[in-house]
Design a protein around this motif. Structure first.
Motif, PDB file in Angstrom:
ATOM      1  N   TYR A 167      51.068  37.716  30.541  1.00 53.17           N
ATOM      2  CA  TYR A 167      50.418  36.685  29.722  1.00 53.17           C
ATOM      3  C   TYR A 167      49.074  37.149  29.178  1.00 53.17           C
ATOM      4  CZ  TYR A 167      54.023  33.603  31.498  1.00 53.17           C
ATOM      5  OH  TYR A 167      55.224  33.038  31.787  1.00 53.17           O
TER       6      TYR A 167
ATOM      7  N   TYR B 123      46.445  44.485  36.475  1.00 59.32           N
ATOM      8  CA  TYR B 123      45.570  43.322  36.406  1.00 59.32           C
ATOM      9  C   TYR B 123      45.383  42.867  34.957  1.00 59.32           C
ATOM     10  CZ  TYR B 123      41.325  40.624  36.351  1.00 59.32           C
ATOM     11  OH  TYR B 123      40.409  39.647  36.111  1.00 59.32           O
TER      12      TYR B 123
ATOM     13  N   MET C  68      48.079  40.747  33.306  1.00 55.19           N
ATOM     14  CA  MET C  68      48.090  39.318  33.626  1.00 55.19           C
ATOM     15  C   MET C  68      49.514  38.761  33.736  1.00 55.19           C
ATOM     16  SD  MET C  68      45.441  37.349  34.157  1.00 55.19           S
ATOM     17  CE  MET C  68      43.893  38.037  34.708  1.00 55.19           C
ATOM     18  N   GLY C  69      50.361  39.519  34.396  1.00 57.34           N
ATOM     19  CA  GLY C  69      51.725  39.043  34.603  1.00 57.34           C
ATOM     20  C   GLY C  69      52.466  38.786  33.305  1.00 57.34           C
TER      21      GLY C  69
ATOM     22  N   VAL D 193      45.797  34.851  27.999  1.00 53.43           N
ATOM     23  CA  VAL D 193      44.666  34.670  28.914  1.00 53.43           C
ATOM     24  C   VAL D 193      43.397  35.300  28.336  1.00 53.43           C
ATOM     25  CG1 VAL D 193      43.757  35.177  31.206  1.00 53.43           C
ATOM     26  CG2 VAL D 193      46.152  34.526  30.939  1.00 53.43           C
TER      27      VAL D 193
END
Lengths: 248, 70, 147
Positions: free
Chosen positions: B13, B7, B10-11, B17
């Motif tokens: 990112y 989590y 954030m992929g 973010v």
């Protein structure tokens, strides 16, 4: 209009609104953050970066709403000379500057991974940067004169003149080719944004609005006390030596 | 634990973010704190000024009140 | 006329004059406010070949050819196409069918030599599964073409 221009009445109204607006803003922002960070999907193109939207777009909206508030109260101050209107304009500009700054930096943090650049001199980004400088200019001008009323007048004229920038920001993406995409949420038709993403966006926007009202009321109250302080000091400087024997 | 790390990632990112949200917290919190401190400071100043001239206290109050009712 | 009314009219007039002046300036500047041209503009507006320009459009479906670090693709505005070559790192959003803005010059062979490529996205936001469901059900409207 005159009824609210009375500082004593304004202070009573502010004390009545403040607990509600502050509680509501905390609640809405907390709910907004929950949906923005935990309970909303990633975008089909932009992945997780879409979460930056939930702070970027509300701060952009508030930056413009705050400027409109400032321009309106500047007009009221210039035309009807309400003492409170000057104080509202003075209280609003640092808030607007903060929102504009947040909008610019969060946009930059979003632009780097998605567009491939931190900054582009397109019409939308440039007009938003001008808005930031208008706020800074307003804050500087209001304090640039020894006589506060002259500073307020000059700043009010700047605020009104700068208002032409607001429609330019709004429509820049429609009038010119820009790197920035057009609006996703507009009055006409369905927003081109999924309901699951619209919810955190609107919650955050409402939360930011309540936060704006809260901070504005606090700052106007501060300005009212500051002008009261000035008035007392003036009477002390000018009236004390002469007035004391007369009074006693 | 993996879910949390995933989590926070954030992929891929995370470095865009999280700073955006961190800055938002700083700006919003900082603005609120600065505004509250400004209000408290002015209130203290007003109180000190009104207390410093005991003989004229009533008068300066009166002057301030008439100032409000203009 | 009272002084208040006079000030009111003065402010309204001032705002109107300022608005009109701004509108005139913006129309006069016109092209200067544009961030990029389209491949069609490149043909119709006689932009000199030595000038560095930004060209925006969609990356044409099926046109991307990778050759090591160099990428060949076609920028289209659906009426005109422009062959483009770029060497370097592409933004994450760069893909076929997506918006793109490239900066560079047209070389002697009519190929646009880009020195910088930025991705441009549209205003649609939706989760992945919704996008796929739309595509399956045939309600997908595709990427919106650039103006």
């Amino acid at each position: 209009m005159h009824r609210f221009a009375n500082p004593a009445r304004f202070l009573r109204l502010a004390s009545a609104i403040l607990p509600w607006s502050s509680a509501l803003s905390a609640l809405l922002i907390a709910a907004g953050l929950y949906f923005a960070l935990f309970h909303s999907p990633a975008d089909y193109q932009q992945g997780e970066t879409v979460r930056i939207m939930y702070v970027h777009v509300p701060s952009a909206w508030l930056a413009m709403a705050c400027y409109s508030t400032m321009a309106l109260s500047s007009a009221v101050a210039l035309i009807w000379k309400h003492p409170l209107a000057d104080l509202v304009a003075k209280a609003a500009s640092p808030i607007g500057a903060a929102f504009t700054f947040l909008c610019l930096v969060s946009g930059s943090l979003w632009g780097r991974p998605m567009w491939g650049t931190w900054w582009a001199w397109d019409a939308r980004l440039t007009s938003m940067l001008i808005l930031f400088f208008l706020y800074l200019g307003h804050m500087a001008l209001i304090n640039a004169f020894d006589d506060p009323s002259r500073g307020a007048k000059a700043a009010a004229i700047l605020a009104l003149a700068g208002f032409v920038n607001i429609p330019i920001i709004k429509f820049s993406v429609d009038w010119w080719n820009t790197l920035h995409q057009p609006a996703s949420v507009s009055k006409f038709g369905m927003p081109s944004i999924d309901p699951a993403m619209l919810l955190p966006l609107l919650l955050m926007a409402l939360g930011f609005t309540c936060f704006f009202v809260t901070v504005l009321l606090i700052r106007v109250r501060t300005e009212i006390i500051a002008s009261k302080l000035r008035a007392i000091r003036m009477t002390q400087i000018h009236a004390v030596p002469v007035a004391v024997p007369v009074a006693e | 634990m993996d879910a949390l790390a995933n989590y926070l990632h954030m992929g891929g990112y995370a470095r865009f973010v999280w700073p955006a949200y961190g800055l938002a917290a700083l700006v919003v919190g900082g603005l609120l704190l600065a505004s509250l401190r400004g209000l408290k400071a002015r209130e203290r100043e007003l109180k000190a000024l009104q207390d410093s001239v005991p003989g004229r206290r009533g008068r300066s109050r009166a002057a301030a009140d008439t100032g409000q009712d203009q | 006329m009272t002084r208040k009314q006079r000030r009111l009219y003065f402010v309204i007039l001032g705002m109107l004059a300022l608005g009109a002046a701004t509108a005139l300036v913006l129309t006069a500047v016109g092209d200067g406010m544009v961030y990029f041209y389209t491949p069609r503009d490149l043909r119709t507006r006689h932009i000199s070949p030595d000038r560095r320009v930004r060209i925006g459009g969609l990356v044409k479906q099926g046109s991307v050819v990778r050759d090591g670090k160099t990428v060949h693709f076609v920028i289209t505005d659906l009426t005109a196409d422009l062959k483009t070559t770029y060497t370097g790192v592409l933004p994450d959003l760069f893909r076929e069918g997506q918006g793109v803005v490239a900066e560079g010059k047209v070389d002697g062979n009519g190929v646009f030599q880009a020195s910088e490529v930025l991705a441009k996205h549209d205003e649609k936001y939706m989760p992945k599964d919704v996008a796929e469901a739309l595509k399956k059900s045939g309600h997908w409207q595709g990427e919106t073409p650039q103006k």
